[in-house]
Motif scaffolding. Structure first.
Motif, PDB file in Angstrom:
ATOM      1  N   THR A  34       0.754  -1.429   0.064  1.00  0.00           N
ATOM      2  CA  THR A  34       0.030  -0.631   0.227  1.00  0.00           C
ATOM      3  C   THR A  34       0.824   1.209   0.220  1.00  0.00           C
ATOM      4  N   GLU A  35       2.187   1.243   0.430  1.00  0.00           N
ATOM      5  CA  GLU A  35       3.435   2.341   0.085  1.00  0.00           C
ATOM      6  C   GLU A  35       2.786   2.577  -1.482  1.00  0.00           C
ATOM      7  N   GLN A  36       2.685   1.750  -2.601  1.00  0.00           N
ATOM      8  CA  GLN A  36       2.658   2.132  -3.922  1.00  0.00           C
ATOM      9  C   GLN A  36       1.559   2.500  -4.062  1.00  0.00           C
ATOM     10  N   PRO A  37       1.372   3.439  -4.927  1.00  0.00           N
ATOM     11  CA  PRO A  37       0.550   4.571  -5.218  1.00  0.00           C
ATOM     12  C   PRO A  37      -0.411   4.116  -6.272  1.00  0.00           C
ATOM     13  N   GLY A  38      -2.288   3.707  -5.397  1.00  0.00           N
ATOM     14  CA  GLY A  38      -2.512   3.307  -6.405  1.00  0.00           C
ATOM     15  C   GLY A  38      -2.950   2.030  -6.195  1.00  0.00           C
ATOM     16  N   SER A  39      -2.367   1.409  -5.147  1.00  0.00           N
ATOM     17  CA  SER A  39      -2.661   0.192  -4.812  1.00  0.00           C
ATOM     18  C   SER A  39      -4.489  -0.446  -3.996  1.00  0.00           C
ATOM     19  N   SER A  40      -4.890   0.385  -4.404  1.00  0.00           N
ATOM     20  CA  SER A  40      -5.881   0.264  -3.698  1.00  0.00           C
ATOM     21  C   SER A  40      -6.752  -0.528  -4.580  1.00  0.00           C
ATOM     22  N   ASP A  41      -6.495  -0.861  -6.013  1.00  0.00           N
ATOM     23  CA  ASP A  41      -7.035  -1.520  -6.700  1.00  0.00           C
ATOM     24  C   ASP A  41      -7.252  -2.321  -6.667  1.00  0.00           C
ATOM     25  N   VAL A  42      -6.147  -3.080  -6.377  1.00  0.00           N
ATOM     26  CA  VAL A  42      -5.896  -4.362  -6.117  1.00  0.00           C
ATOM     27  C   VAL A  42      -5.413  -5.333  -4.841  1.00  0.00           C
ATOM     28  N   VAL A  43      -5.223  -4.736  -4.005  1.00  0.00           N
ATOM     29  CA  VAL A  43      -5.102  -4.595  -2.497  1.00  0.00           C
ATOM     30  C   VAL A  43      -6.689  -5.040  -1.886  1.00  0.00           C
ATOM     31  N   ASP A  44      -7.002  -5.497  -1.691  1.00  0.00           N
ATOM     32  CA  ASP A  44      -8.162  -6.004  -0.878  1.00  0.00           C
ATOM     33  C   ASP A  44      -7.912  -4.994   0.753  1.00  0.00           C
ATOM     34  N   ARG A  45      -7.146  -6.856   1.519  1.00  0.00           N
ATOM     35  CA  ARG A  45      -6.922  -6.081   2.964  1.00  0.00           C
ATOM     36  C   ARG A  45      -5.636  -6.975   3.498  1.00  0.00           C
ATOM     37  N   GLY A  46      -5.765  -6.746   4.293  1.00  0.00           N
ATOM     38  CA  GLY A  46      -4.379  -7.390   5.396  1.00  0.00           C
ATOM     39  C   GLY A  46      -5.219  -7.365   6.628  1.00  0.00           C
ATOM     40  N   PHE A  47      -4.416  -9.646   7.336  1.00  0.00           N
ATOM     41  CA  PHE A  47      -4.988  -9.434   8.506  1.00  0.00           C
ATOM     42  C   PHE A  47      -3.946  -9.493   9.294  1.00  0.00           C
ATOM     43  N   VAL A  48      -3.419  -8.831  10.396  1.00  0.00           N
ATOM     44  CA  VAL A  48      -2.715  -8.826  11.550  1.00  0.00           C
ATOM     45  C   VAL A  48      -2.672 -10.117  12.178  1.00  0.00           C
ATOM     46  N   THR A  49      -2.804 -10.865  12.617  1.00  0.00           N
ATOM     47  CA  THR A  49      -2.529 -11.616  13.232  1.00  0.00           C
ATOM     48  C   THR A  49      -1.505 -12.198  14.876  1.00  0.00           C
ATOM     49  N   TYR A  50      -1.251 -11.567  15.198  1.00  0.00           N
ATOM     50  CA  TYR A  50      -0.335 -11.830  16.144  1.00  0.00           C
ATOM     51  C   TYR A  50      -0.244 -12.988  17.530  1.00  0.00           C
ATOM     52  N   SER A  51      -1.496 -12.984  17.874  1.00  0.00           N
ATOM     53  CA  SER A  51      -1.896 -13.865  18.803  1.00  0.00           C
ATOM     54  C   SER A  51      -2.065 -15.027  18.075  1.00  0.00           C
ATOM     55  N   ASN A  52      -2.115 -16.679  19.088  1.00  0.00           N
ATOM     56  CA  ASN A  52      -2.862 -17.715  18.347  1.00  0.00           C
ATOM     57  C   ASN A  52      -4.299 -17.074  18.286  1.00  0.00           C
ATOM     58  N   ALA A  53      -5.009 -16.482  19.600  1.00  0.00           N
ATOM     59  CA  ALA A  53      -6.109 -16.410  19.698  1.00  0.00           C
ATOM     60  C   ALA A  53      -6.615 -16.004  18.063  1.00  0.00           C
ATOM     61  N   ALA A  54      -6.411 -14.409  17.966  1.00  0.00           N
ATOM     62  CA  ALA A  54      -6.052 -13.789  16.803  1.00  0.00           C
ATOM     63  C   ALA A  54      -6.032 -14.787  15.293  1.00  0.00           C
ATOM     64  N   LYS A  55      -5.471 -15.910  14.804  1.00  0.00           N
ATOM     65  CA  LYS A  55      -5.326 -16.646  14.375  1.00  0.00           C
ATOM     66  C   LYS A  55      -6.053 -17.605  14.121  1.00  0.00           C
ATOM     67  N   GLN A  56      -7.287 -17.230  15.503  1.00  0.00           N
ATOM     68  CA  GLN A  56      -7.888 -18.289  15.517  1.00  0.00           C
ATOM     69  C   GLN A  56      -9.343 -17.468  15.239  1.00  0.00           C
ATOM     70  N   GLN A  57      -9.286 -16.852  15.839  1.00  0.00           N
ATOM     71  CA  GLN A  57     -10.767 -15.529  15.038  1.00  0.00           C
ATOM     72  C   GLN A  57     -11.056 -14.661  14.165  1.00  0.00           C
ATOM     73  N   MET A  58      -9.657 -14.504  14.134  1.00  0.00           N
ATOM     74  CA  MET A  58      -9.700 -13.790  12.282  1.00  0.00           C
ATOM     75  C   MET A  58      -9.650 -14.864  11.141  1.00  0.00           C
ATOM     76  N   LEU A  59      -8.515 -15.710  11.018  1.00  0.00           N
ATOM     77  CA  LEU A  59      -9.102 -16.447   9.757  1.00  0.00           C
ATOM     78  C   LEU A  59      -8.674 -17.780  10.004  1.00  0.00           C
ATOM     79  N   GLY A  60      -9.533 -18.741  11.190  1.00  0.00           N
ATOM     80  CA  GLY A  60     -10.244 -19.464  11.512  1.00  0.00           C
ATOM     81  C   GLY A  60      -9.044 -20.489  11.569  1.00  0.00           C
ATOM     82  N   VAL A  61      -8.026 -20.542  11.578  1.00  0.00           N
ATOM     83  CA  VAL A  61      -6.583 -21.811  12.516  1.00  0.00           C
ATOM     84  C   VAL A  61      -7.114 -21.988  13.643  1.00  0.00           C
ATOM     85  N   ARG A  62      -7.044 -24.016  13.739  1.00  0.00           N
ATOM     86  CA  ARG A  62      -8.196 -24.772  13.902  1.00  0.00           C
ATOM     87  C   ARG A  62      -6.790 -24.562  15.174  1.00  0.00           C
TER      88      ARG A  62
END
Length: 156
Positions: A34-62
């Protein structure tokens, strides 16, 4: 042109949205894109899942995957990439989980990072040992490698 710009250009050409799922990089891959100009047309989102709980809650890691393999594993990286794909509008995702340092263990040394790529063709994973080169250097090397994996996936 930068590596991130090359990734964005390739994603535009393929009409593919990208999402990231990041642990040890804390959003640096999404930041590089997203540092690149115009990136919004191809970058949908970023998940920052630092904790194991976040990995499970946000990404469905078992929980069973985390217990059996630990957070720094190809199994978890694969589930992170898959979870980002199913929880976004992206057609291509990259996931990273690792030990930036300082610290680590005999079995999971400092500088070990596991990567996952998910797209319509499936999920691929790999592990790279960057070595005990320092936290900032491991994170920078991880961003670079993740961008190279995205570019390779877009060029196949």
């Amino acid at each position: 042109m930068s590596l991130a710009a090359d990734v964005l250009e390739a994603a535009r050409a393929r009409k593919v949205l990208i999402a990231t799922a990041e642990s040890c990089t804390g959003g640096l891959i999404a930041g590089a894109l997203t540092e690149q100009p115009g990136s919004s047309d191809v970058v949908d989102r970023g998940f920052v899942t630092y904790s194991n709980a976040a990995k499970q809650q946000m990404l469905g890691v078992r929980a069973t995957t985390l217990e059996a393999h630990g957070a720094v594993s190809e199994a978890v990286a694969g589930e992170m990439a898959s979870g980002a794909l199913s929880r976004s509008d992206a057609g291509l995702t990259v996931a990273v989980t690792g030990i930036a340092g300082p610290g680590g263990s005999e079995h999971k040394p400092e500088g070990r990072v596991c990567f996952g790529i998910a797209d319509a063709f499936g999920i691929t994973t790999e592990t790279v040992d960057f070595g005990a080169i320092g936290r900032g250097q491991v994170r920078a090397a991880t961003v670079d490698h993740a961008l190279r994996l995205l570019l390779a996936a877009l060029e196949r």
